[in-house]
Motif scaffolding. Structure first.
Motif, PDB file in Angstrom:
ATOM      1  N   ARG A  26       0.827  -1.207   0.000  1.00  0.00           N
ATOM      2  CA  ARG A  26       0.000   0.000   0.000  1.00  0.00           C
ATOM      3  C   ARG A  26       0.863   1.260   0.000  1.00  0.00           C
ATOM      4  O   ARG A  26       0.563   2.234  -0.691  1.00  0.00           O
ATOM      5  CB  ARG A  26      -0.944  -0.001   1.200  1.00  0.00           C
ATOM      6  CG  ARG A  26      -2.073  -1.020   1.117  1.00  0.00           C
ATOM      7  CD  ARG A  26      -3.176  -0.713   2.125  1.00  0.00           C
ATOM      8  NE  ARG A  26      -2.664  -0.701   3.489  1.00  0.00           N
ATOM      9  CZ  ARG A  26      -2.616  -1.779   4.274  1.00  0.00           C
ATOM     10  NH1 ARG A  26      -3.030  -2.956   3.815  1.00  0.00           N
ATOM     11  NH2 ARG A  26      -2.175  -1.686   5.526  1.00  0.00           N
ATOM     12  N   GLN A  27       1.929   1.222   0.789  1.00  0.00           N
ATOM     13  CA  GLN A  27       2.831   2.381   0.832  1.00  0.00           C
ATOM     14  C   GLN A  27       3.498   2.601  -0.523  1.00  0.00           C
ATOM     15  O   GLN A  27       3.641   3.746  -0.962  1.00  0.00           O
ATOM     16  CB  GLN A  27       3.888   2.172   1.920  1.00  0.00           C
ATOM     17  CG  GLN A  27       3.341   2.242   3.333  1.00  0.00           C
ATOM     18  CD  GLN A  27       4.398   1.915   4.373  1.00  0.00           C
ATOM     19  OE1 GLN A  27       5.371   1.213   4.107  1.00  0.00           O
ATOM     20  NE2 GLN A  27       4.203   2.426   5.593  1.00  0.00           N
ATOM     21  N   ARG A  28       3.894   1.516  -1.179  1.00  0.00           N
ATOM     22  CA  ARG A  28       4.522   1.655  -2.491  1.00  0.00           C
ATOM     23  C   ARG A  28       3.528   2.219  -3.507  1.00  0.00           C
ATOM     24  O   ARG A  28       3.873   3.109  -4.297  1.00  0.00           O
ATOM     25  CB  ARG A  28       5.055   0.310  -2.963  1.00  0.00           C
ATOM     26  CG  ARG A  28       5.710   0.369  -4.346  1.00  0.00           C
ATOM     27  CD  ARG A  28       6.317  -0.953  -4.759  1.00  0.00           C
ATOM     28  NE  ARG A  28       6.889  -0.853  -6.092  1.00  0.00           N
ATOM     29  CZ  ARG A  28       8.075  -0.348  -6.370  1.00  0.00           C
ATOM     30  NH1 ARG A  28       8.849   0.116  -5.392  1.00  0.00           N
ATOM     31  NH2 ARG A  28       8.520  -0.289  -7.615  1.00  0.00           N
ATOM     32  N   ALA A  29       2.301   1.709  -3.477  1.00  0.00           N
ATOM     33  CA  ALA A  29       1.280   2.200  -4.405  1.00  0.00           C
ATOM     34  C   ALA A  29       1.002   3.678  -4.170  1.00  0.00           C
ATOM     35  O   ALA A  29       0.834   4.457  -5.127  1.00  0.00           O
ATOM     36  CB  ALA A  29       0.004   1.388  -4.256  1.00  0.00           C
ATOM     37  N   ALA A  30       0.964   4.091  -2.909  1.00  0.00           N
ATOM     38  CA  ALA A  30       0.725   5.497  -2.599  1.00  0.00           C
ATOM     39  C   ALA A  30       1.871   6.373  -3.087  1.00  0.00           C
ATOM     40  O   ALA A  30       1.658   7.481  -3.586  1.00  0.00           O
ATOM     41  CB  ALA A  30       0.530   5.672  -1.093  1.00  0.00           C
ATOM     42  N   THR A  31       3.096   5.880  -2.962  1.00  0.00           N
ATOM     43  CA  THR A  31       4.255   6.649  -3.434  1.00  0.00           C
ATOM     44  C   THR A  31       4.254   6.753  -4.951  1.00  0.00           C
ATOM     45  O   THR A  31       4.538   7.815  -5.513  1.00  0.00           O
ATOM     46  CB  THR A  31       5.561   6.002  -2.954  1.00  0.00           C
ATOM     47  OG1 THR A  31       5.560   5.914  -1.523  1.00  0.00           O
ATOM     48  CG2 THR A  31       6.764   6.824  -3.403  1.00  0.00           C
ATOM     49  N   LEU A  32       3.929   5.671  -5.625  1.00  0.00           N
ATOM     50  CA  LEU A  32       3.839   5.705  -7.089  1.00  0.00           C
ATOM     51  C   LEU A  32       2.808   6.737  -7.541  1.00  0.00           C
ATOM     52  O   LEU A  32       3.044   7.500  -8.488  1.00  0.00           O
ATOM     53  CB  LEU A  32       3.471   4.320  -7.622  1.00  0.00           C
ATOM     54  CG  LEU A  32       4.557   3.247  -7.564  1.00  0.00           C
ATOM     55  CD1 LEU A  32       3.956   1.877  -7.838  1.00  0.00           C
ATOM     56  CD2 LEU A  32       5.680   3.544  -8.544  1.00  0.00           C
ATOM     57  N   GLU A  33       1.669   6.759  -6.862  1.00  0.00           N
ATOM     58  CA  GLU A  33       0.635   7.722  -7.210  1.00  0.00           C
ATOM     59  C   GLU A  33       1.097   9.147  -6.946  1.00  0.00           C
ATOM     60  O   GLU A  33       0.833  10.056  -7.745  1.00  0.00           O
ATOM     61  CB  GLU A  33      -0.631   7.428  -6.417  1.00  0.00           C
ATOM     62  CG  GLU A  33      -1.807   8.329  -6.781  1.00  0.00           C
ATOM     63  CD  GLU A  33      -3.060   7.987  -6.014  1.00  0.00           C
ATOM     64  OE1 GLU A  33      -4.031   8.769  -6.106  1.00  0.00           O
ATOM     65  OE2 GLU A  33      -3.083   6.949  -5.323  1.00  0.00           O
ATOM     66  N   GLU A  34       1.802   9.361  -5.831  1.00  0.00           N
ATOM     67  CA  GLU A  34       2.298  10.703  -5.523  1.00  0.00           C
ATOM     68  C   GLU A  34       3.312  11.154  -6.565  1.00  0.00           C
ATOM     69  O   GLU A  34       3.330  12.323  -6.980  1.00  0.00           O
ATOM     70  CB  GLU A  34       2.926  10.732  -4.136  1.00  0.00           C
ATOM     71  CG  GLU A  34       3.413  12.119  -3.727  1.00  0.00           C
ATOM     72  CD  GLU A  34       4.082  12.145  -2.364  1.00  0.00           C
ATOM     73  OE1 GLU A  34       4.506  13.233  -1.943  1.00  0.00           O
ATOM     74  OE2 GLU A  34       4.203  11.077  -1.738  1.00  0.00           O
ATOM     75  N   ILE A  35       4.176  10.247  -7.005  1.00  0.00           N
ATOM     76  CA  ILE A  35       5.170  10.585  -8.030  1.00  0.00           C
ATOM     77  C   ILE A  35       4.469  11.065  -9.291  1.00  0.00           C
ATOM     78  O   ILE A  35       4.836  12.097  -9.884  1.00  0.00           O
ATOM     79  CB  ILE A  35       6.069   9.372  -8.332  1.00  0.00           C
ATOM     80  CG1 ILE A  35       6.982   9.076  -7.138  1.00  0.00           C
ATOM     81  CG2 ILE A  35       6.909   9.627  -9.590  1.00  0.00           C
ATOM     82  CD1 ILE A  35       7.713   7.748  -7.253  1.00  0.00           C
TER      83      ILE A  35
END
Length: 233
Positions: free
Chosen positions: A6-15
């Protein structure tokens, strides 16, 4: 999903969100791994753990934009209901509405070659969503063709090279439109898309400040070509 996923997905979206903001505010040249990392308070190498290259990030952005545009067009077609001709008008207007509201994203999408129909799917997210975008307009034309036949030219009267290309394209779309009908479809698409590019990319701003009436004239011509009623917005 695990907490880490979930944290990785959130970071990808923020990028991608930061990349889009840079694109809109500063132009395509500002969208780089290092620039995004600075905006997020990270190092460039840290961002490469999420996107391995500038090209991969660009493809992910294009996929996002395609999905957003596809959703807008399909929603417009579903909301209007009615005949395939009516849906075609609604989808075309939704395309222009999105493009005019998002010129930077439009330029980012269509500055590169369009994904070819019939190519293997899954190679990259933007290739798959690009093909899905192409299907939105094509599906309406196929529905019109299956509901009622519209006038088509004769292949025998065309340049042999053009006729051969149309036969090849018809095969790529699994014969959903015969070559003669594919010619009408492609002619309609080139008119709308060409006009839209001239408007959104400011290629005709020396003469027009509002191209909506011209776009509607093109829609009227499109309706005549496929023999469906034109309805004003």
């Amino acid at each position: 999903m695990t907490r880490r996923a979930r944290q990785r997905a959130a970071t990808l979206e923020e990028i991608r969100r930061v990349a889009r903001r840079l694109l809109v505010e500063r132009g395509s040249a500002a969208v780089s791994i290092n620039a995004i990392a600075r905006e997020m308070g990270l190092s460039g190498p840290a961002l490469y753990r999420y996107y391995a290259s500038q090209a991969e990030l660009a493809a992910a952005l294009r996929a996002d934009f395609y999905r957003e545009l596809i959703d807008r067009m399909r929603a417009a077609g579903e909301q209007c209901g009615g005949t395939p001709g009516r849906r075609l008008l609604a989808i075309s207007r939704a395309l222009r509405g999105w493009a005019v509201a998002h010129p930077a994203e439009f330029g980012w999408l269509f500055a590169s070659p369009a994904p070819a129909m019939g190519e293997p799917r899954g190679a990259s997210p933007d290739c798959e969503t690009g093909q899905a975008f192409g299907l939105v307009f094509l599906e309406q034309m196929v529905d019109i063709w299956q509901t009622q036949r519209f006038p088509v030219p004769s292949l025998e009267d065309m340049d042999p090279s053009l006729a051969e290309q149309l036969r090849a394209y018809s095969q790529k779309i699994d014969g959903q439109l015969p070559p003669e009908a594919a010619y009408v479809f492609l002619s309609c698409w080139m008119r709308l898309y060409g006009l839209l590019c001239m408007e959104v990319l400011n290629q005709i701003s020396f003469a027009f400040t509002d191209l909506e009436p011209v776009f509607e004239e093109s829609l009227q011509e499109l309706c005549r070509m496929v023999d469906v009623p034109y309805e004003a917005p």
